[in-house]
Design an enzyme around this catalytic site. Structure first.
Site, PDB file in Angstrom:
ATOM      1  CB  ALA A 153      -0.902  -0.022   1.123  1.00 52.64           C
ATOM      2  CD  GLU A 209       9.753  -0.842   5.951  1.00 53.13           C
ATOM      3  OE1 GLU A 209       9.913  -1.758   6.551  1.00 53.13           O
ATOM      4  OE2 GLU A 209       8.237  -0.719   5.636  1.00 53.13           O
ATOM      5  CD  GLN A 210       8.650  -1.778  11.901  1.00 55.56           C
ATOM      6  OE1 GLN A 210       8.466  -1.199  12.869  1.00 55.56           O
ATOM      7  NE2 GLN A 210       7.844  -2.917  11.559  1.00 55.56           N
ATOM      8  NE  ARG A 241       2.346 -10.504   1.031  1.00 58.22           N
ATOM      9  CZ  ARG A 241       1.328  -9.671   1.053  1.00 58.22           C
ATOM     10  NH1 ARG A 241       1.235  -8.515   1.165  1.00 58.22           N
ATOM     11  NH2 ARG A 241       0.047 -10.595   1.059  1.00 58.22           N
ATOM     12  CE1 TYR A 299       0.333 -18.255  -4.936  1.00 59.09           C
ATOM     13  CE2 TYR A 299      -1.600 -19.008  -3.662  1.00 59.09           C
ATOM     14  CZ  TYR A 299      -0.353 -18.195  -3.834  1.00 59.09           C
ATOM     15  OH  TYR A 299      -0.373 -17.046  -3.088  1.00 59.09           O
ATOM     16  CG  ASP A 329      -3.299  -5.941   6.456  1.00 62.43           C
ATOM     17  OD1 ASP A 329      -4.257  -5.901   5.764  1.00 62.43           O
ATOM     18  OD2 ASP A 329      -2.594  -6.513   6.246  1.00 62.43           O
TER      19      ASP A 329
END
Length: 376
Positions: free
Chosen positions: A15, A34-35, A108, A213, A292
């Site tokens: 996102a 970003e952590q 991902r 998959y 999320d």
């Protein structure tokens, strides 16, 4: 909204990277905080449909998306014991034309890498874990655990189910363990031997299910993930090591084809499946949530990533078209909440494509061009 509006995106997931790329394309100064110290190839598979492909198309990323992942021949639902086909959605040329884009399975981390390519150098600030937010006369001051601070005009919280930004505007609350765990494994397809599997299959059992998959067009990498009942989870949201024997034993009685795929797994990790009760407060002042951070959903519709990327497309449009922050955020929430609420409902029911299913409303949707209703 003024193109000089300074925007901080907290969280460099799907996102966060998508909304940053879209806003930068429209001329906004955007930084992603970003952590983690860097990005690595962690995680597992993700299933995405034409609704997401259209957003990536708008960024010029659709070719690398489809070439890196696999365009499966179909999504197949099968009975856990007999192997009977319960439902099959064929992804042929006619289906892609109907939905306006392809269906893609991808790792991902590979998608994550693709989403970084449009960003200006230096956009992502690694090692920045949010410590606090404070609204000031000039904007919002963000402070980080590494001692850094910055002042911006808008904060977008895209920092996941354990969002620190969410804590700042809604108060701290732990995610909810739903009584299911997810053993999962990624392994080379050669471990399947002579076993022929379909590109994307969901095996439905009475109280558990398994997804199997491919994740690349070469069909050389396989992802297997199950959702299995569990009484409790004592850790936080991070995975723990599992074993192949435990994974296979949890699938006792399943069809031999599925068991052979599970037996091919090597390194198994076990994740807790968590969500949050629905909460329609997605923004406050100069701060807005997405993905999320505001609507964590159960993974049983394979829609969490899709909803996050759709959020990015709609939020960026609302920011670009609005005259002020409040109007942008109100319009964004009014447009997204009804659709996300339906996805949350279906995900809880775990009925998506178990049998004949109306799917056009989901896959044919185009978040880049869909009419934006006036906020209520």
């Amino acid at each position: 909204m003024d193109r000089q509006t300074r925007i901080a995106v907290v969280g460099g997931g799907l996102a966060g990277l998508t909304v940053a790329a879209l806003l930068q394309r429209n001329g906004y100064p955007v930084a992603v905080y970003e952590q983690t110290p860097n990005f690595s190839r962690i995680g597992a598979g993700i299933i995405l449909g034409a609704n997401v492909a259209k957003v990536l198309r708008s960024l010029g990323l659709e070719p690398s998306f489809t070439e890196t992942g696999i365009r499966p021949d179909a999504f197949v639902s099968r009975a856990w014991d007999s192997g009977e086909t319960l439902y099959e959605l064929v992804f042929d040329a006619a289906c892609e034309a109907r939905f306006g884009g392809p269906f893609v399975n991808i790792h991902r981390a590979d998608l994550h890498r693709i989403l970084q390519t449009p960003l200006a150098p230096g956009t992502i600030r690694f090692g920045h874990r949010l410590a606090g937010l404070e609204e000031t006369p000039g904007g919002i001051t963000l402070t980080f655990d590494n001692g850094a601070s910055t002042e911006v005009d808008i904060v977008i919280g895209a920092d996941g189910i354990r969002s620190r930004v969410r804590d700042e505007i809604l108060g701290h609350e732990q995610p909810r363990f739903i009584g299911r765990i997810a053993p999962r494994a990624v392994f080379p397809a050669e471990r399947l031997g002579d076993l022929a599997i379909r590109d994307c299959t969901k095996w439905w059992g009475p109280d558990r299910h398994v997804l199997v998959y491919y994740m690349t067009a070469r069909r050389d990498e396989v992802y297997v993930m199950a959702a299995i009942p569990a009484d409790r989870w004592d850790g936080d949201g991070t995975p723990i090591p599992g074993t192949r024997d435990d994974f296979v034993s949890a699938l006792e009685g399943f069809h031999p084809e599925l068991l052979r795929a599970a037996e091919a797994a090597t390194d198994v990790s076990v994740w807790p499946i968590m969500d949050r009760p629905r909460n329609d407060t997605w923004h406050k002042g100069r701060v807005v949530l997405m993905g999320d951070a505001c609507h964590a959903v159960r993974p049983f519709m394979a829609a969490g990533g899709s909803m996050a990327i759709e959020d990015a497309a709609i939020l960026h449009r609302c920011i670009v078209e609005a005259t002020d922050t409040e109007a942008a955020f109100r319009r964004y929430a009014a447009n997204r909440i009804p659709r996300v609420a339906e996805v949350q409902r279906i995900s809880i029911a775990n009925t998506w494509m178990h049998g004949p299913t109306e799917v056009d409303w989901f896959f044919a949707y185009d978040p880049s061009t869909a009419p934006l209703d006036a906020a209520a």
